[in-house]
Design a protein around this motif. Structure first.
Motif, mmCIF file in Angstrom:
data_model
loop_
_atom_site.group_PDB
_atom_site.id
_atom_site.type_symbol
_atom_site.label_atom_id
_atom_site.label_comp_id
_atom_site.label_asym_id
_atom_site.label_seq_id
_atom_site.Cartn_x
_atom_site.Cartn_y
_atom_site.Cartn_z
ATOM 1 N N HIS A 1 29.114 -3.125 -23.858
ATOM 2 C CA HIS A 1 28.845 -2.716 -25.156
ATOM 3 C C HIS A 1 28.355 -1.566 -25.573
ATOM 4 O O HIS A 1 27.168 -1.264 -24.675
ATOM 5 C CB HIS A 1 28.471 -4.114 -25.817
ATOM 6 C CG HIS A 1 29.354 -5.429 -26.071
ATOM 7 N ND1 HIS A 1 30.411 -5.311 -26.842
ATOM 8 C CD2 HIS A 1 29.377 -6.554 -25.147
ATOM 9 C CE1 HIS A 1 31.234 -6.552 -26.840
ATOM 10 N NE2 HIS A 1 30.506 -7.077 -25.730
ATOM 11 N N ASP B 1 28.586 -3.519 -32.033
ATOM 12 C CA ASP B 1 29.391 -2.306 -31.969
ATOM 13 C C ASP B 1 30.867 -2.657 -32.560
ATOM 14 O O ASP B 1 31.721 -1.787 -32.416
ATOM 15 C CB ASP B 1 29.733 -1.830 -30.468
ATOM 16 C CG ASP B 1 30.168 -2.911 -29.550
ATOM 17 O OD1 ASP B 1 30.730 -3.919 -29.816
ATOM 18 O OD2 ASP B 1 30.018 -2.520 -28.363
ATOM 19 N N THR B 2 30.985 -3.997 -32.942
ATOM 20 C CA THR B 2 32.320 -4.574 -33.902
ATOM 21 C C THR B 2 33.099 -4.963 -32.912
ATOM 22 O O THR B 2 34.398 -5.457 -33.154
ATOM 23 C CB THR B 2 32.954 -3.404 -34.767
ATOM 24 O OG1 THR B 2 33.465 -2.275 -34.152
ATOM 25 C CG2 THR B 2 31.828 -2.782 -35.601
ATOM 26 N N THR B 3 32.991 -5.002 -31.456
ATOM 27 C CA THR B 3 33.972 -5.495 -30.603
ATOM 28 C C THR B 3 33.708 -6.671 -30.023
ATOM 29 O O THR B 3 32.495 -7.160 -29.936
ATOM 30 C CB THR B 3 34.158 -4.415 -29.403
ATOM 31 O OG1 THR B 3 33.225 -4.613 -28.525
ATOM 32 C CG2 THR B 3 34.458 -2.899 -29.962
ATOM 33 N N MET C 1 34.250 -8.628 -26.446
ATOM 34 C CA MET C 1 34.663 -8.384 -24.698
ATOM 35 C C MET C 1 34.884 -9.802 -24.148
ATOM 36 O O MET C 1 34.080 -10.498 -24.116
ATOM 37 C CB MET C 1 33.904 -7.316 -24.238
ATOM 38 C CG MET C 1 33.859 -6.055 -24.686
ATOM 39 S SD MET C 1 32.994 -4.761 -23.820
ATOM 40 C CE MET C 1 33.119 -3.328 -24.552
ATOM 41 N N THR D 1 39.270 -5.914 -24.233
ATOM 42 C CA THR D 1 38.397 -5.704 -25.471
ATOM 43 C C THR D 1 39.196 -6.087 -26.666
ATOM 44 O O THR D 1 40.252 -5.578 -26.830
ATOM 45 C CB THR D 1 37.830 -4.196 -25.390
ATOM 46 O OG1 THR D 1 36.907 -3.993 -24.348
ATOM 47 C CG2 THR D 1 37.029 -3.742 -26.651
ATOM 48 N N GLU E 1 39.490 -5.510 -30.606
ATOM 49 C CA GLU E 1 38.942 -4.923 -31.719
ATOM 50 C C GLU E 1 39.807 -5.145 -33.195
ATOM 51 O O GLU E 1 41.140 -5.220 -32.960
ATOM 52 C CB GLU E 1 39.440 -3.404 -31.283
ATOM 53 C CG GLU E 1 38.419 -2.723 -30.162
ATOM 54 C CD GLU E 1 38.912 -1.372 -29.750
ATOM 55 O OE1 GLU E 1 40.082 -1.054 -29.486
ATOM 56 O OE2 GLU E 1 37.732 -0.659 -29.791
ATOM 57 N N HIS F 1 37.386 -6.324 -36.155
ATOM 58 C CA HIS F 1 36.315 -6.473 -37.305
ATOM 59 C C HIS F 1 35.831 -5.101 -37.686
ATOM 60 O O HIS F 1 35.981 -3.967 -36.815
ATOM 61 C CB HIS F 1 35.172 -7.007 -36.625
ATOM 62 C CG HIS F 1 35.509 -8.484 -36.383
ATOM 63 N ND1 HIS F 1 35.383 -9.350 -37.602
ATOM 64 C CD2 HIS F 1 35.680 -9.198 -35.359
ATOM 65 C CE1 HIS F 1 35.671 -10.514 -37.130
ATOM 66 N NE2 HIS F 1 35.848 -10.725 -35.919
ATOM 67 N N TRP G 1 42.082 -14.965 -32.025
ATOM 68 C CA TRP G 1 42.690 -14.224 -31.005
ATOM 69 C C TRP G 1 43.509 -14.795 -30.177
ATOM 70 O O TRP G 1 43.038 -16.127 -29.694
ATOM 71 C CB TRP G 1 41.697 -13.239 -30.500
ATOM 72 C CG TRP G 1 40.793 -12.579 -31.160
ATOM 73 C CD1 TRP G 1 39.636 -13.196 -31.631
ATOM 74 C CD2 TRP G 1 41.073 -10.961 -31.649
ATOM 75 N NE1 TRP G 1 39.052 -11.970 -32.252
ATOM 76 C CE2 TRP G 1 39.806 -10.904 -32.452
ATOM 77 C CE3 TRP G 1 42.081 -10.190 -31.538
ATOM 78 C CZ2 TRP G 1 39.604 -9.566 -32.972
ATOM 79 C CZ3 TRP G 1 41.699 -8.873 -31.680
ATOM 80 C CH2 TRP G 1 40.504 -8.736 -32.697
#
Length: 431
Positions: free
Chosen positions: A80, A103-105, A107, A126, A128, A130, A159
């Motif tokens: 991250h 960082d909005t991700t 993992m 990862t 993505e 958000h 997800w």
């Protein structure tokens, strides 16, 4: 003369005890980020803790048995680009953990059974989707590879980790920051709390709030929460709820019953040092030979300390009444089955003979290829002689070939496992 009737409960005398000094994990730089998650996640194999890290976000993963002083060069899980805010182990694979970050991700990581030589920097996938920091993660309790995330964009995304796809996005349910999210036992509903001081029960597949009018509480318990947020941990097997105050130094626990007054105070475990976070071991990771019904992993500033909750019993025999069958590591549904509307209760296991975690199982991610779903181009050719069904002999030969290849793969898997174990022993021997 009236006699006071004492409520009968096998959990009335549950007591907490901190582990001995040599069973703690020392010299861990616990993260100082001001976030309300537990900063710690634990399963029968590993302990994971969000730590301070320069140049991004990181967490450390330790084998459960690796107690004592942690080497300052112990590998971290890094990747991250901003602080890690939440981590959660997959309930169906003890080697898989998800992390959420500023960082909005999100993992998802595969942790090997042996201690790696370098930092783990490559996630399996990862996710993505958000637009702001992601602070909440929660795996689905019964469906394989289904992960929930909630961000400061007030959006909940569900997800399929096995494909990297967004199954559902709930983006108009909350007018403000989401504080917490949890699934019910079969994963058909969600409960959320929000900065607007409203508790919502949501059916994620219908995209509907099915209940949020909780004006009159069933029971009310006054708590001193001046120090900060309460981290609740509920054990459905014993109907005990444990409340750990972040910044507090105590764990209060209550038994929940069907009859009034519904909530019964049991006791408080207190220690000198305040807790910066708390991990809660799944029931299958407990020591049933010692009548252990809960185990916490309390984060201090520089260490993690196990705290064991025990029911005092004199017998050495397995205590059936303390350990009903409990959720095991096998999922009950596939992700697409859950999405289509199916529900299933967790697949239960007995703890009578204790629980032994399975060997390393790899999570394979198969991203869908849009070309796979397109119809073939060009005219359909007519069936020719070469398209005729396989002969019995050819079929038997192919089956034999498949069997031989499967045995070869199995032998290679055993060889890889043996080499990993040897590597683990060599690394441990050099510590």
């Amino acid at each position: 003369m009236s006699r006071r009737v004492v409520r009968q409960s096998k959990f009335r005398h549950v007591f907490g005890q901190a582990a001995k000094a040599d069973q703690a994990y020392e010299d861990i730089r616990v993260s100082k980020v001001t976030w309300d998650s537990s900063f710690c996640a634990v399963n029968p194999k590993f302990l994971a803790i969000i730590v301070e890290a320069g140049g991004g976000g990181a967490f450390i993963v330790l084998p459960l048995a690796k107690t004592g002083r942690v080497d300052k060069n112990h590998p971290l899980v890094t990747g991250h680009t901003a602080p890690v805010l939440d981590i959660d182990w997959c309930p169906h694979n003890d080697n898989v953990i998800a992390s959420a970050s500023d960082d909005t991700t999100i993992m998802v990581w595969q942790i090997p059974d042996y201690t790696p030589m370098r930092n783990i920097t490559e996630p399996i996938i990862t996710l993505e989707g958000h637009s702001k920091r992601v602070g909440i993660l929660c795996w689905h309790p019964t469906a394989r590879n289904v992960l929930l995330s909630a961000g400061s964009d007030n959006v909940i995304i569900i997800w399929n980790v096995g494909t990297g796809e967004v199954l559902l996005s709930l983006d108009d349910m909350h007018p403000d920051i989401i504080h917490s999210v949890c699934w019910n036992s079969n994963g058909s509903l969600l409960a959320t709390t929000c900065k607007d001081k409203t508790l919502r029960i949501i059916d994620p597949r219908k995209g509907q709030v099915v209940a949020n009018n909780f004006e009159e509480p069933v029971a009310l318990q006054e708590m001193d929460t001046s120090n900060g947020v309460l981290l609740p941990f509920y054990d459905p097997d014993s109907s005990i709820i444990y409340l750990c105050g972040k910044g507090d130094s105590s764990i209060r626990y209550f038994e929940i019953t069907d009859e009034p007054p519904f909530v019964h105070y049991l006791n408080t475990f207190s220690s000198k040092e305040p807790q910066r976070g708390m991990g809660f071991m799944p029931k299958r990771g407990l020591d049933v030979s010692k009548c252990e019904i809960a185990r916490f992993y309390k984060l201090h500033e520089r260490k993690c300390e196990p705290i064991v909750m025990t029911v005092p019993r004199k017998s050495d025999l397995f205590q059936d009444d303390l350990y009903p069958d409990t959720p095991g590591p096998e999922p009950a549904l596939e992700a697409d089955e859950w999405l289509s509307g199916q529900d299933a209760e967790p697949v239960l296991i007995s703890l009578r003979d204790g629980y032994v975690p399975p060997k390393h199982r790899e999570l394979r991610v198969t991203k869908p290829n849009i070309l796979d779903v397109r119809p073939p181009s060009g005219p359909r050719r007519s069936q020719s002689a070469q398209d005729s069904p396989l002969s019995q002999h050819t079929l038997e030969r192919l089956l034999e070939e498949i069997k031989a290849l499967r045995e070869q793969v199995q032998a290679q898997d055993q060889r890889i496992t043996a080499l990993e174990n040897m590597l683990c022993e060599l690394v441990d021997g050099t510590d």
